[in-house]
Design a protein around this motif. Structure first.
Motif, PDB file in Angstrom:
ATOM      1  N   GLU A  50       0.824  -1.222   0.000  1.00 22.38           N
ATOM      2  CA  GLU A  50       0.000   0.000   0.000  1.00 22.38           C
ATOM      3  C   GLU A  50       0.854   1.268   0.000  1.00 22.38           C
ATOM      4  O   GLU A  50       0.372   2.344  -0.348  1.00 22.38           O
ATOM      5  CB  GLU A  50      -0.944   0.015   1.219  1.00 22.38           C
ATOM      6  CG  GLU A  50      -2.067  -0.989   1.161  1.00 22.38           C
ATOM      7  CD  GLU A  50      -1.646  -2.404   1.551  1.00 22.38           C
ATOM      8  OE1 GLU A  50      -2.497  -3.308   1.430  1.00 22.38           O
ATOM      9  OE2 GLU A  50      -0.480  -2.622   1.970  1.00 22.38           O
ATOM     10  N   ASP A  51       2.121   1.151   0.417  1.00 23.77           N
ATOM     11  CA  ASP A  51       3.006   2.327   0.478  1.00 23.77           C
ATOM     12  C   ASP A  51       3.710   2.610  -0.853  1.00 23.77           C
ATOM     13  O   ASP A  51       4.350   3.644  -1.025  1.00 23.77           O
ATOM     14  CB  ASP A  51       4.093   2.118   1.548  1.00 23.77           C
ATOM     15  CG  ASP A  51       3.507   2.009   2.945  1.00 23.77           C
ATOM     16  OD1 ASP A  51       2.398   2.529   3.160  1.00 23.77           O
ATOM     17  OD2 ASP A  51       4.153   1.381   3.812  1.00 23.77           O
ATOM     18  N   ILE A  52       3.638   1.662  -1.780  1.00 17.72           N
ATOM     19  CA  ILE A  52       4.344   1.822  -3.061  1.00 17.72           C
ATOM     20  C   ILE A  52       3.660   2.911  -3.885  1.00 17.72           C
ATOM     21  O   ILE A  52       2.435   2.924  -3.998  1.00 17.72           O
ATOM     22  CB  ILE A  52       4.346   0.483  -3.838  1.00 17.72           C
ATOM     23  CG1 ILE A  52       5.176  -0.566  -3.086  1.00 17.72           C
ATOM     24  CG2 ILE A  52       4.873   0.668  -5.261  1.00 17.72           C
ATOM     25  CD1 ILE A  52       5.063  -1.977  -3.661  1.00 17.72           C
ATOM     26  N   PRO A  53       4.416   3.848  -4.483  1.00 18.46           N
ATOM     27  CA  PRO A  53       3.792   4.860  -5.345  1.00 18.46           C
ATOM     28  C   PRO A  53       3.291   4.246  -6.654  1.00 18.46           C
ATOM     29  O   PRO A  53       3.957   3.386  -7.243  1.00 18.46           O
ATOM     30  CB  PRO A  53       4.942   5.840  -5.630  1.00 18.46           C
ATOM     31  CG  PRO A  53       5.980   5.552  -4.604  1.00 18.46           C
ATOM     32  CD  PRO A  53       5.851   4.101  -4.286  1.00 18.46           C
ATOM     33  N   PHE A  54       2.114   4.688  -7.083  1.00 23.24           N
ATOM     34  CA  PHE A  54       1.525   4.210  -8.338  1.00 23.24           C
ATOM     35  C   PHE A  54       1.667   5.300  -9.398  1.00 23.24           C
ATOM     36  O   PHE A  54       1.203   6.420  -9.210  1.00 23.24           O
ATOM     37  CB  PHE A  54       0.054   3.840  -8.127  1.00 23.24           C
ATOM     38  CG  PHE A  54      -0.113   2.541  -7.384  1.00 23.24           C
ATOM     39  CD1 PHE A  54      -0.356   1.357  -8.061  1.00 23.24           C
ATOM     40  CD2 PHE A  54       0.011   2.499  -5.999  1.00 23.24           C
ATOM     41  CE1 PHE A  54      -0.486   0.151  -7.378  1.00 23.24           C
ATOM     42  CE2 PHE A  54      -0.111   1.301  -5.302  1.00 23.24           C
ATOM     43  CZ  PHE A  54      -0.361   0.127  -5.997  1.00 23.24           C
ATOM     44  N   THR A 259      -7.681   0.467  -4.467  1.00 23.47           N
ATOM     45  CA  THR A 259      -8.330   1.726  -4.845  1.00 23.47           C
ATOM     46  C   THR A 259      -7.701   2.878  -4.072  1.00 23.47           C
ATOM     47  O   THR A 259      -7.287   2.707  -2.922  1.00 23.47           O
ATOM     48  CB  THR A 259      -9.847   1.705  -4.578  1.00 23.47           C
ATOM     49  OG1 THR A 259     -10.088   1.202  -3.263  1.00 23.47           O
ATOM     50  CG2 THR A 259     -10.586   0.853  -5.591  1.00 23.47           C
ATOM     51  N   ARG A 260      -7.641   4.036  -4.744  1.00 23.36           N
ATOM     52  CA  ARG A 260      -7.045   5.221  -4.110  1.00 23.36           C
ATOM     53  C   ARG A 260      -8.135   6.277  -3.911  1.00 23.36           C
ATOM     54  O   ARG A 260      -9.133   6.333  -4.644  1.00 23.36           O
ATOM     55  CB  ARG A 260      -5.921   5.786  -4.988  1.00 23.36           C
ATOM     56  CG  ARG A 260      -6.376   6.330  -6.324  1.00 23.36           C
ATOM     57  CD  ARG A 260      -5.229   6.817  -7.207  1.00 23.36           C
ATOM     58  NE  ARG A 260      -5.718   7.397  -8.456  1.00 23.36           N
ATOM     59  CZ  ARG A 260      -6.028   6.715  -9.534  1.00 23.36           C
ATOM     60  NH1 ARG A 260      -5.915   5.395  -9.550  1.00 23.36           N
ATOM     61  NH2 ARG A 260      -6.463   7.333 -10.615  1.00 23.36           N
ATOM     62  N   ASP A 261      -7.903   7.122  -2.940  1.00 25.68           N
ATOM     63  CA  ASP A 261      -8.805   8.237  -2.657  1.00 25.68           C
ATOM     64  C   ASP A 261      -8.837   9.174  -3.867  1.00 25.68           C
ATOM     65  O   ASP A 261      -7.785   9.547  -4.393  1.00 25.68           O
ATOM     66  CB  ASP A 261      -8.278   8.973  -1.416  1.00 25.68           C
ATOM     67  CG  ASP A 261      -9.270   9.963  -0.855  1.00 25.68           C
ATOM     68  OD1 ASP A 261      -9.953  10.641  -1.648  1.00 25.68           O
ATOM     69  OD2 ASP A 261      -9.349  10.074   0.376  1.00 25.68           O
ATOM     70  N   THR A 262     -10.037   9.572  -4.302  1.00 27.18           N
ATOM     71  CA  THR A 262     -10.132  10.453  -5.479  1.00 27.18           C
ATOM     72  C   THR A 262      -9.668  11.872  -5.165  1.00 27.18           C
ATOM     73  O   THR A 262      -9.335  12.633  -6.066  1.00 27.18           O
ATOM     74  CB  THR A 262     -11.580  10.505  -6.020  1.00 27.18           C
ATOM     75  OG1 THR A 262     -12.454  10.873  -4.952  1.00 27.18           O
ATOM     76  CG2 THR A 262     -12.007   9.157  -6.584  1.00 27.18           C
ATOM     77  N   LEU A 266      -2.468   9.643  -3.130  1.00 30.75           N
ATOM     78  CA  LEU A 266      -1.457   8.831  -2.442  1.00 30.75           C
ATOM     79  C   LEU A 266      -2.048   8.001  -1.307  1.00 30.75           C
ATOM     80  O   LEU A 266      -1.342   7.254  -0.640  1.00 30.75           O
ATOM     81  CB  LEU A 266      -0.338   9.728  -1.913  1.00 30.75           C
ATOM     82  CG  LEU A 266       0.357  10.590  -2.983  1.00 30.75           C
ATOM     83  CD1 LEU A 266       1.435  11.454  -2.355  1.00 30.75           C
ATOM     84  CD2 LEU A 266       0.941   9.722  -4.092  1.00 30.75           C
ATOM     85  N   THR A 267      -3.350   8.129  -1.089  1.00 31.24           N
ATOM     86  CA  THR A 267      -4.000   7.383  -0.010  1.00 31.24           C
ATOM     87  C   THR A 267      -4.749   6.183  -0.576  1.00 31.24           C
ATOM     88  O   THR A 267      -5.632   6.339  -1.431  1.00 31.24           O
ATOM     89  CB  THR A 267      -4.992   8.283   0.763  1.00 31.24           C
ATOM     90  OG1 THR A 267      -4.265   9.363   1.330  1.00 31.24           O
ATOM     91  CG2 THR A 267      -5.710   7.516   1.852  1.00 31.24           C
ATOM     92  N   VAL A 268      -4.389   4.989  -0.109  1.00 30.24           N
ATOM     93  CA  VAL A 268      -5.085   3.764  -0.524  1.00 30.24           C
ATOM     94  C   VAL A 268      -6.299   3.570   0.384  1.00 30.24           C
ATOM     95  O   VAL A 268      -6.209   3.698   1.604  1.00 30.24           O
ATOM     96  CB  VAL A 268      -4.138   2.550  -0.450  1.00 30.24           C
ATOM     97  CG1 VAL A 268      -4.899   1.245  -0.643  1.00 30.24           C
ATOM     98  CG2 VAL A 268      -3.041   2.684  -1.510  1.00 30.24           C
TER      99      VAL A 268
END
Length: 324
Positions: A50-54, A259-262, A266-268
């Motif tokens: 979850e900490d990996i940047p997408f 899924t990430r916060d819209t 950077l928040t999963v």
């Protein structure tokens, strides 16, 4: 290491491999490294996936996203509208893609040799840069059946063949773009018993866009089948998710959806909440395995997921690092 990636059996193996792939791509992928540097993220900070940047998927439109110095085997391109900028996925080891989609298909549907593959897609020569067409072309070859082939411009022959083979008890995969499947059921009547009907999306201006429920209802009635299957893939990925009905997708063991916060890219999010779809695709070893897509969806407790829609450009937040 590449050999391990598509042989994952457990959650622990997935996490271990994903963290190793992150380190590899941080070190070897200039575009991804610059993105991580802008976020002040270093492998020593990362202990869970979850900490990996997408990486925002738009980078595939403007940059060569590569983690390898090997020669390019294939360049897959998205089918953009005229004048639009298309995505390019530079693939240095196309055998990894082939292994991924063959293992993925086998994981969900069994041996391709049991099927006749009927494709309502442009053929390989008409759409050379399509990763989907590349995959289906290979599945047609691997099925080793004389009836398998591309039929986009030949609906009458296809209908005749489909009815005959289905009546004979032959297992069939009918895979195609949405508009072509609709064209087929408007021209012919079917009562299929042995056929998987799989849509790959795509009206592309050929018809009015339909919500999934409407599209699937029309196709279910037209083919007289209980479920419409779907494939979730894209130019920038080398793996696919599949749905066997109701728009609920599963991934093979080397692929995961978060899924990430819209509002905060950077928040999963926790499971069950709607957000932007982030994909981990370990088959993307030589490009980037961690991609923030423009799809909206939600992940369920059992790790299945559904696609709810897409961001429009005004909705894409947290991607102001595109200045790279």
């Amino acid at each position: 290491m590449k050999n391990e990636l598509l042989n994952i059996k457990t959650e622990q193996q997935f996490t271990k491999n994903a963290l190793n792939v992150f380190k590899h791509q941080f070190k070897n992928n200039k575009v991804y490294r610059s993105f991580c540097d802008l976020l002040y993220v270093h492998p020593s900070d990362i202990t869970k996936i979850e900490d990996i940047p997408f990486l925002p998927i738009q980078f595939f439109k403007s940059r060569k996203v590569l983690s390898s110095l090997e020669e390019i085997d294939e360049v897959f391109t998205s089918s953009g509208t005229t004048g639009s900028v298309t995505s390019k996925h530079y693939v240095t080891d196309v055998s990894l893609y082939e292994e991924s989609y063959l293992k993925g298909f086998h994981h969900f549907y069994g041996d391709i040799k049991e099927y006749v593959v009927l494709a309502l897609l442009p053929n390989y020569l008409e759409r050379k840069g399509s990763s989907l067409v590349y995959m289906v072309n290979d599945l047609i070859q691997k099925s080793e059946n004389i009836h398998s082939g591309f039929y986009l411009n030949n609906l009458d022959d296809l209908a005749q063949k489909l009815v005959k083979l289905d009546n004979e008890g032959q297992k069939i995969l009918l895979i195609g773009v949405s508009f072509a499947l609709l064209d087929l059921v408007e021209k012919h009547n079917f009562n299929l018993k042995n056929t998987i009907v799989m849509e790959t999306g795509g009206m592309k201006g050929r018809r009015k866009e339909l919500i999934r429920n409407e599209l699937h209802m029309l196709l279910q009635n037209g083919f007289n089948v209980n479920e419409i299957h779907s494939e979730y893939g894209m130019t920038e990925l080398l793996s696919q998710g599949y749905s066997k009905g109701n728009g609920i997708f599963e991934t093979p063991p080397w692929m995961k959806i978060l899924t990430r916060d819209t509002e905060d890219a950077l928040t999963v999010l926790e499971k069950g909440k709607t957000g932007g779809i982030n994909v981990i695709d370990l088959a993307n070893y030589n490009s980037c395995s961690f991609i923030a897509t423009q799809d909206l969806g939600k992940v369920h407790e059992n790790n299945t997921f559904e696609i709810i829609g897409r961001f429009d450009n005004s909705d894409i937040r947290g991607c102001n690092l595109m200045v790279l």
